[in-house]
Design a protein around this motif. Structure first.
Motif, mmCIF file in Angstrom:
data_model
loop_
_atom_site.group_PDB
_atom_site.id
_atom_site.type_symbol
_atom_site.label_atom_id
_atom_site.label_comp_id
_atom_site.label_asym_id
_atom_site.label_seq_id
_atom_site.Cartn_x
_atom_site.Cartn_y
_atom_site.Cartn_z
ATOM 1 N N ASN A 256 0.853 -1.188 0.000
ATOM 2 C CA ASN A 256 0.000 0.000 0.000
ATOM 3 C C ASN A 256 0.887 1.236 0.000
ATOM 4 O OD1 ASN A 256 0.066 1.238 3.002
ATOM 5 N ND2 ASN A 256 0.091 -0.981 3.161
ATOM 6 N N ASN A 257 2.135 1.043 -0.438
ATOM 7 C CA ASN A 257 3.154 2.089 -0.405
ATOM 8 C C ASN A 257 3.280 2.748 -1.775
ATOM 9 O OD1 ASN A 257 5.422 3.685 -0.133
ATOM 10 N ND2 ASN A 257 6.670 2.104 0.848
ATOM 11 N N PRO A 258 2.969 4.037 -1.904
ATOM 12 C CA PRO A 258 3.073 4.705 -3.206
ATOM 13 C C PRO A 258 4.460 4.629 -3.828
ATOM 14 C CG PRO A 258 1.904 6.097 -1.639
ATOM 15 C CD PRO A 258 2.462 4.947 -0.853
ATOM 16 N N ALA A 259 5.514 4.551 -2.995
ATOM 17 C CA ALA A 259 6.883 4.480 -3.509
ATOM 18 C C ALA A 259 7.132 3.184 -4.267
ATOM 19 C CB ALA A 259 7.891 4.621 -2.368
ATOM 20 N N GLU A 260 6.304 2.172 -4.028
ATOM 21 C CA GLU A 260 6.475 0.876 -4.678
ATOM 22 C C GLU A 260 5.507 0.680 -5.843
ATOM 23 O OE1 GLU A 260 7.784 -1.391 -0.537
ATOM 24 O OE2 GLU A 260 5.901 -1.920 -1.503
ATOM 25 N N LEU A 261 4.814 1.756 -6.220
ATOM 26 C CA LEU A 261 3.773 1.672 -7.239
ATOM 27 C C LEU A 261 4.059 2.640 -8.387
ATOM 28 C CD1 LEU A 261 0.796 1.437 -4.737
ATOM 29 C CD2 LEU A 261 1.577 -0.375 -6.274
ATOM 30 N N PRO A 262 3.321 2.547 -9.488
ATOM 31 C CA PRO A 262 3.560 3.449 -10.616
ATOM 32 C C PRO A 262 3.409 4.910 -10.221
ATOM 33 C CG PRO A 262 2.129 1.635 -11.270
ATOM 34 C CD PRO A 262 2.279 1.548 -9.784
ATOM 35 N N ALA A 263 4.127 5.776 -10.922
ATOM 36 C CA ALA A 263 4.105 7.207 -10.611
ATOM 37 C C ALA A 263 2.693 7.787 -10.699
ATOM 38 C CB ALA A 263 5.042 7.956 -11.553
ATOM 39 N N GLY A 264 1.878 7.249 -11.616
ATOM 40 C CA GLY A 264 0.543 7.782 -11.820
ATOM 41 C C GLY A 264 -0.544 7.134 -10.991
ATOM 42 N N ILE A 265 -0.180 6.424 -9.926
ATOM 43 C CA ILE A 265 -1.172 5.643 -9.194
ATOM 44 C C ILE A 265 -2.294 6.509 -8.625
ATOM 45 C CG2 ILE A 265 0.141 5.734 -7.027
ATOM 46 C CD1 ILE A 265 -1.997 2.780 -8.344
ATOM 47 N N ASN A 266 -1.992 7.726 -8.189
ATOM 48 C CA ASN A 266 -3.045 8.554 -7.587
ATOM 49 C C ASN A 266 -3.962 9.217 -8.612
ATOM 50 O OD1 ASN A 266 -2.599 8.000 -4.899
ATOM 51 N ND2 ASN A 266 -1.092 9.630 -4.643
ATOM 52 N N ILE B 50 -7.540 -2.512 -2.259
ATOM 53 C CA ILE B 50 -6.201 -2.832 -1.766
ATOM 54 C C ILE B 50 -6.305 -4.089 -0.911
ATOM 55 C CG2 ILE B 50 -4.251 -2.098 -0.332
ATOM 56 C CD1 ILE B 50 -5.085 0.819 -0.889
ATOM 57 N N ILE B 51 -5.450 -5.063 -1.208
ATOM 58 C CA ILE B 51 -5.359 -6.280 -0.383
ATOM 59 C C ILE B 51 -3.888 -6.437 -0.010
ATOM 60 C CG2 ILE B 51 -5.849 -8.747 -0.209
ATOM 61 C CD1 ILE B 51 -7.704 -8.393 -2.662
ATOM 62 N N ASP B 52 -3.587 -6.430 1.286
ATOM 63 C CA ASP B 52 -2.183 -6.336 1.681
ATOM 64 C C ASP B 52 -1.963 -6.931 3.070
ATOM 65 O OD1 ASP B 52 0.513 -5.611 1.551
ATOM 66 O OD2 ASP B 52 0.143 -3.535 2.171
ATOM 67 N N HIS B 53 -0.674 -7.153 3.386
ATOM 68 C CA HIS B 53 -0.321 -7.657 4.708
ATOM 69 C C HIS B 53 0.849 -6.873 5.309
ATOM 70 C CE1 HIS B 53 3.272 -10.231 3.399
ATOM 71 N NE2 HIS B 53 2.769 -9.789 2.267
ATOM 72 N N HIS B 54 1.093 -5.670 4.806
ATOM 73 C CA HIS B 54 2.151 -4.809 5.322
ATOM 74 C C HIS B 54 1.568 -3.672 6.157
ATOM 75 C CE1 HIS B 54 4.019 -6.692 1.738
ATOM 76 N NE2 HIS B 54 5.091 -6.708 2.504
ATOM 77 N N ARG B 55 2.451 -2.974 6.855
ATOM 78 C CA ARG B 55 2.003 -1.830 7.648
ATOM 79 C C ARG B 55 1.402 -0.762 6.729
ATOM 80 N NH1 ARG B 55 5.624 2.682 8.301
ATOM 81 N NH2 ARG B 55 7.359 2.556 6.836
ATOM 82 N N LEU B 56 0.469 0.008 7.265
ATOM 83 C CA LEU B 56 -0.175 1.068 6.491
ATOM 84 C C LEU B 56 0.783 2.245 6.368
ATOM 85 C CD1 LEU B 56 -2.832 1.896 5.111
ATOM 86 C CD2 LEU B 56 -3.543 2.898 7.297
ATOM 87 N N VAL B 57 1.100 2.633 5.134
ATOM 88 C CA VAL B 57 2.068 3.697 4.883
ATOM 89 C C VAL B 57 1.373 5.040 4.713
ATOM 90 C CG1 VAL B 57 3.835 4.535 3.287
ATOM 91 C CG2 VAL B 57 3.731 2.111 3.874
ATOM 92 N N GLY B 58 0.307 5.078 3.932
ATOM 93 C CA GLY B 58 -0.379 6.332 3.637
ATOM 94 C C GLY B 58 0.143 6.959 2.357
ATOM 95 N N GLY B 59 -0.648 7.861 1.793
ATOM 96 C CA GLY B 59 -0.220 8.571 0.591
ATOM 97 C C GLY B 59 -0.995 8.210 -0.656
#
Length: 306
Positions: A76-86, A93-102
């Motif tokens: 759920n980390n924007p840094a690990e996703l495409p630049a245009g994700i927002n 979102i389906i995930d098992h990591h800490r919530l990052v935000g953004g």
């Protein structure tokens, strides 16, 4: 419009398999057209999983179009996703990591984040009784994801739910877990075809602590000596990778799956101090051994200090 389902950059087995699982569920069970895609070349273990269960490698994409419907899994980390994700239409979102935000969405969405070792474990629960309709390949991908993320139940992130789902799938598939996991880990350990820069980026996440930006890289292997034989050239390559990726330092942890320990490469005083402050460990030369440390999510990232 077809929904694109993808995980994080530098896709491992879970970020390769979980998009395939969820795209199948959306398309075949929910009647919503969906396609699994990747944000990079899958690692060798993920490639083994694709071949073993008869999948074609999903298309690799660089970005997503504005307004395009997407589902994000295993991050759920924007840094690990495409630049245009927002700018895309993020629907789930389906995930098992800490919530990052953004991340930003066009409206309310379905978010499922649980403290288990693997995204596929969450999907197994969400799919429920419809798993009875899942083809062998989907079940095989799900088992592979869980065994990868738990290091065959060695990782401290492993929960009883992960174990129960894995054993249920293995029984259905007629798979012997130790034998199959050994095949997976052997595939993961074969890094001979990769350059030093590729190894440093193969399974890595950006993380900032105390104003210092790190690329925290992990190489899980049953043959740590193969990687450590290259430690001199890997450390020489770290400054180039750090500069190109906009971080201050690359941290490389070579995880010995079988002996359940990590070796941190120590190229300079900064990393030497990180080892001391974070793990109370003193480097012997240009490496430091960290017994029992195998999980980036639970043991490395939370403990990093500068």
């Amino acid at each position: 419009m077809t929904i694109k389902v993808f995980g994080h950059k530098s896709p491992d087995t879970d970020s390769t398999g979980s998009p395939l699982i969820w795209a199948w569920y959306l398309s075949e069970i929910k009647g919503t057209p969906a396609e699994a895609v990747l944000l990079g070349t899958p690692n060798t273990e993920a490639a083994f999983m694709l071949d073993r269960w008869g999948f074609e490698q999903p298309t690799i994409i660089e970005d997503v179009a504005a307004g395009a419907p997407v589902v994000v899994v295993d991050t759920n980390n924007p840094a690990e996703l495409p630049a245009g994700i927002n700018d895309a239409d993020l629907q789930q979102i389906i995930d098992h990591h800490r919530l990052v935000g953004g991340l930003e969405t066009k409206g309310p969405i379905d978010i499922r984040i649980e403290p288990v070792a693997c995204t596929a474990t969450i999907m197994w629960k969400m799919i429920g009784k419809d798993m009875a309709q899942a083809p062998t390949a989907i079940k095989g991908a799900m088992l592979s994801c869980i065994l990868s993320d738990t290091l065959e139940f060695r990782s401290p992130t492993t929960t009883q739910e992960d174990k129960a789902v894995a054993h249920a799938l293995a029984d259905e598939l007629g798979i012997d877990i130790p034998s199959y996991a050994a095949e997976m880990f052997a595939a993961k350990s074969d890094v001979s075809a990769f350059s030093d820069a590729e190894l440093l980026r193969m399974d890595s996440k950006a993380y900032e602590v105390g104003g210092t930006k790190f690329r925290v890289s992990v190489l899980e292997t049953t043959s740590p000596g193969t990687v450590l034989d290259r430690k001199a050239s890997l450390m020489e390559t770290m400054p180039t990778v750090a500069s190109e990726d906009g971080v201050d330092q690359v941290l490389l942890f070579v995880v010995d799956i079988l002996n359940e320990e990590s070796t941190l490469l120590v190229p300079n005083d900064l990393v030497r101090d990180v080892a001391s402050r974070s793990f109370a460990a003193e480097a012997a030369g240009n490496t430091v051994l960290l017994p029992g440390v195998v999980s980036r999510k639970k043991q490395i990232i939370p403990n990093l200090k500068v």
